[in-house]
Design a protein around this motif. Structure first.
Motif, short mmCIF file in Angstrom:
data_model
loop_
_atom_site.label_atom_id
_atom_site.label_comp_id
_atom_site.label_asym_id
_atom_site.label_seq_id
_atom_site.Cartn_x
_atom_site.Cartn_y
_atom_site.Cartn_z
N SER A 26 8.79 -18.31 -4.96
CA SER A 26 8.09 -18.90 -3.81
C SER A 26 6.82 -18.13 -3.47
O SER A 26 5.76 -18.72 -3.21
CB SER A 26 9.03 -18.95 -2.60
OG SER A 26 10.14 -19.77 -2.86
N THR A 29 4.26 -18.87 -6.11
CA THR A 29 3.67 -20.20 -5.92
C THR A 29 2.57 -20.17 -4.87
O THR A 29 1.49 -20.75 -5.06
CB THR A 29 4.77 -21.20 -5.50
OG1 THR A 29 5.76 -21.25 -6.53
CG2 THR A 29 4.19 -22.59 -5.28
N LYS A 32 -0.43 -18.32 -6.33
CA LYS A 32 -1.13 -19.14 -7.33
C LYS A 32 -1.98 -20.20 -6.65
O LYS A 32 -3.10 -20.49 -7.09
CB LYS A 32 -0.12 -19.80 -8.27
CG LYS A 32 -0.82 -20.65 -9.33
CD LYS A 32 0.11 -21.43 -10.22
CE LYS A 32 -0.70 -22.29 -11.18
NZ LYS A 32 0.12 -23.11 -12.07
N ASN A 33 -1.45 -20.80 -5.59
CA ASN A 33 -2.18 -21.86 -4.89
C ASN A 33 -3.30 -21.32 -4.01
O ASN A 33 -4.06 -22.09 -3.43
CB ASN A 33 -1.22 -22.74 -4.10
CG ASN A 33 -0.48 -23.72 -4.99
OD1 ASN A 33 -1.02 -24.74 -5.39
ND2 ASN A 33 0.76 -23.40 -5.34
N PHE A 81 8.49 -23.44 -10.52
CA PHE A 81 7.68 -23.21 -9.33
C PHE A 81 6.21 -22.98 -9.68
O PHE A 81 5.32 -23.50 -9.02
CB PHE A 81 8.22 -22.00 -8.56
CG PHE A 81 9.34 -22.32 -7.60
CD1 PHE A 81 9.15 -22.19 -6.24
CD2 PHE A 81 10.57 -22.76 -8.05
CE1 PHE A 81 10.18 -22.48 -5.34
CE2 PHE A 81 11.60 -23.06 -7.18
CZ PHE A 81 11.40 -22.92 -5.81
N LEU A 82 5.97 -22.18 -10.72
CA LEU A 82 4.60 -21.81 -11.07
C LEU A 82 3.87 -22.86 -11.91
O LEU A 82 2.65 -22.85 -11.99
CB LEU A 82 4.62 -20.50 -11.87
CG LEU A 82 4.51 -19.18 -11.10
CD1 LEU A 82 4.53 -18.02 -12.09
CD2 LEU A 82 3.26 -19.12 -10.24
N TYR A 247 12.90 -25.99 -2.85
CA TYR A 247 11.45 -26.20 -2.85
C TYR A 247 10.85 -26.14 -1.45
O TYR A 247 9.63 -26.17 -1.28
CB TYR A 247 11.12 -27.52 -3.55
CG TYR A 247 11.62 -27.54 -4.97
CD1 TYR A 247 11.04 -26.72 -5.93
CD2 TYR A 247 12.71 -28.32 -5.35
CE1 TYR A 247 11.52 -26.68 -7.24
CE2 TYR A 247 13.20 -28.30 -6.65
CZ TYR A 247 12.60 -27.48 -7.59
OH TYR A 247 13.09 -27.44 -8.87
N TRP A 278 2.45 -30.04 -2.81
CA TRP A 278 3.82 -29.51 -2.79
C TRP A 278 4.58 -30.04 -1.58
O TRP A 278 5.72 -30.49 -1.68
CB TRP A 278 3.77 -27.99 -2.78
CG TRP A 278 5.08 -27.30 -2.98
CD1 TRP A 278 6.04 -27.07 -2.03
CD2 TRP A 278 5.61 -26.75 -4.19
NE1 TRP A 278 7.11 -26.42 -2.57
CE2 TRP A 278 6.88 -26.20 -3.90
CE3 TRP A 278 5.12 -26.67 -5.49
CZ2 TRP A 278 7.66 -25.57 -4.86
CZ3 TRP A 278 5.90 -26.04 -6.45
CH2 TRP A 278 7.15 -25.51 -6.14
#
Length: 545
Positions: A26, A29, A32-33, A81-82, A247, A278
């Motif tokens: 998490s 994620t 990364k975003n 997730f990634l 998620y 997401w």
């Protein structure tokens, strides 16, 4: 962004199975975003070299990477997730570390020195972490097990040493722990967390953030108590409550401003992730507009972790189709010709999953026959494809004693046979296989598959000519029977270097068997086409009835 890799080390306390992998994924994620190049690593303290020879009952699913590594199931969560392909460098065990160090010692690489846990074992662990971090802005490292486990000490020493080497602005410790609710007292208790942090401090690690797994919300007073007793900033106590969907966890962390203390520790500039897409998908997971019933036929239904990637891929497809997929778990050992119709009467689609060994095979074959004869959407994965060919051979081609040599080495019509036989017969040495000490040759990792133009398989993959999917199996479909199958209506729609990769029935709305494992490449934001097409067919079947 810094060219020097920054590290986030995630440890767990009090007890196992609290969700370190989900918490780590998490955070990855979110970062990364923001725009950072993020990767992940799972370090497992058990002595097995990898989970490949472990029973699903022991360790859950074995996840397979594109380069053919058999890894911990947490790598599946990382990829989902990634939305990144990971490799064998992203998972290692104590067994792998010791094997490497002992091999080098036997070769004389250490020039006759005494080999010890420090510096040699710990040094190997540090080197592996650094290698996984190369080329990334941030590497998130999850240490398996629980603080206090004797087998985990070299891993904790390694991350302590690496943090000292790279400095506080390039290394951060996050500790995930349990804050239990004591029902009779009506209270949440912080003492287990304090003891767990005490264990970490004894070996020289002071956490910079604590993530609290809890059944009940933590009030401000309780969070401040944890911060004060554990020596961290007040904004670095994050709660991770039970949720409907894994998620939701990144969104929950984002709502608690988890990136603020992470940015403060690692000198990151004002990270603001874009999680709109997401968020939209998660809303469809939680509150979809329609539903469909899926019969999941398998033999490990009492331990659903054995099918983790597959159940998650079904959730991904459902979210993208705004549909809740109600999984009806069907124990293949309990299915026979007398009860198959009653067992599967309410299903809109039938799935037969992969597996090894003869247990439950006859029940799977009955389910396949029911799907074929009643025109119910069917997807067979790995063994599920092989059994669909055996069922067709028995009941349509009327081939006496049709079987797999996995179940009967002396059968008259070996529809399925060993990879070794195929390699020896054709001289094909291009297969990436792995021979285990147990004597089996496995076909592992990603392989390209050529699709038959105009086939169902090609259509669901957007009319592609070639795809790449992952494998984990040691038996192959026998091409000797191909002409008979195709003449009777079971066509080969996917193949790879002469190997049969996919079969389907022409006069059926959706009957597909695939030798590969489509679930390994499915992600929430990018569902696998085979799973997506299958669930879509189930919705159409339901609407038609």
């Amino acid at each position: 962004m810094s060219k020097e890799t920054k590290y986030i080390f995630v440890t767990g306390g009090v007890l196992s199975s609290l969700g370190k992998g989900i918490a780590a994924a998490s955070i990855a994620t979110l970062l990364k975003n923001v725009g950072y190049k993020v990767s992940m690593l799972k370090a497992d303290p058990y002595i097995n070299v990898d989970p490949g020879t472990m029973s699903p009952l022991e360790h859950g699913e074995v996840f397979v990477t594109d380069d053919g590594a058999e890894t911990d199931l947490d790598l599946g969560h990382y990829e989902r997730f990634l939305d990144e392909d990971l490799s064998q460098d992203n998972n290692f065990t104590t067994g792998k570390v010791y094997s490497s160090v002992i091999e080098r010692e036997r070769r004389g690489d250490y020039l006759g020195k005494t080999i010890q846990v420090i510096p040699h074992i710990v040094g190997d662990i540090v080197d592996r972490i650094k290698k996984a971090g190369e080329g990334n802005d941030i590497l998130i490292v999850e240490i398996g097990g629980t603080v206090g486990d004797i087998e985990g000490l070299p891993f904790l020493e390694a991350i302590r040493a690496l943090r000292s080497e790279v400095g506080k602005s390039n290394g951060m410790f996050i500790h995930l722990t349990l804050v239990p609710y004591i029902k009779v007292a009506g209270e949440l208790k912080t003492k287990p967390t304090q003891h767990s942090v005490g264990e970490l401090r004894r070996i020289g690690i002071s956490p910079d953030m604590i993530i609290c797994r809890t059944e009940m919300p933590l009030n401000r007073e309780l969070k401040d108590k944890i911060a004060a007793s554990c020596g961290i900033e007040r904004n670095a106590v994050i709660e991770s409550p039970d949720m409907q969907s894994i998620y939701q966890v990144p969104l929950s962390f984002l709502n608690q401003n988890i990136l603020e203390p992470i940015a403060q520790n690692l000198n990151l500039k004002n990270p603001k992730p874009n999680m709109q897409n997401w968020d939209n998908l998660v809303k469809r997971v939680i509150a979809p507009s329609t539903e469909v019933n899926l019969a999941f036929v398998g033999k490990y239904i009492d331990l659903k972790e054995s099918y983790k990637s597959l159940t998650e891929s079904i959730i991904h497809a459902g979210a993208n189709l705004d549909t809740k997929v109600n999984i009806q778990w069907c124990d293949s050992e309990k299915i026979d010709s007398n009860n198959v119709a009653e067992t599967l009467k309410d299903c809109d689609a039938i799935l037969v999953a992969g597996g090894f060994g003869p247990r439950g095979v006859s029940g799977k074959i009955e389910a396949i026959k029911f799907a074929r004869e009643n025109k119910i959407p069917y997807l067979g994965i790995c063994l599920g494809m092989q059994l669909s060919m055996i069922e067709f051979a028995k009941n349509v081609l009327k081939l006496e004693d049709a079987n797999s040599i996995e179940f009967d080495e002396n059968c008259k019509n070996p529809i399925i046979y060993l990879i070794d036989s195929f390699i020896d017969a054709n001289g094909n040495k291009q297969l990436r296989t792995h021979t285990s000490p147990l004597g089996g040759t496995m076909r592992l990792g990603g392989y390209e598959c050529d699709l038959l133009k105009g086939s169902l398989l090609a259509k669901i993959y957007n009319n592609a000519n070639k795809i790449k999917e992952r494998h984990r199996h040691r038996y192959e479909a026998n091409p000797k029977y191909r002409a008979e199958f195709e003449k009777a209506g079971l066509i080969v729609s996917g193949e790879s270097d002469g190997l049969i990769e996919a079969v389907e029935i022409k006069d059926h709305p959706f009957f597909l068997g695939v030798q590969f494992h489509p679930e390994f490449t499915s992600r929430l934001t990018k569902p696998n086409p085979a799973i997506l097409g299958f669930i879509k067919a189930g919705i159409e079947y339901k609407n038609a009835r």
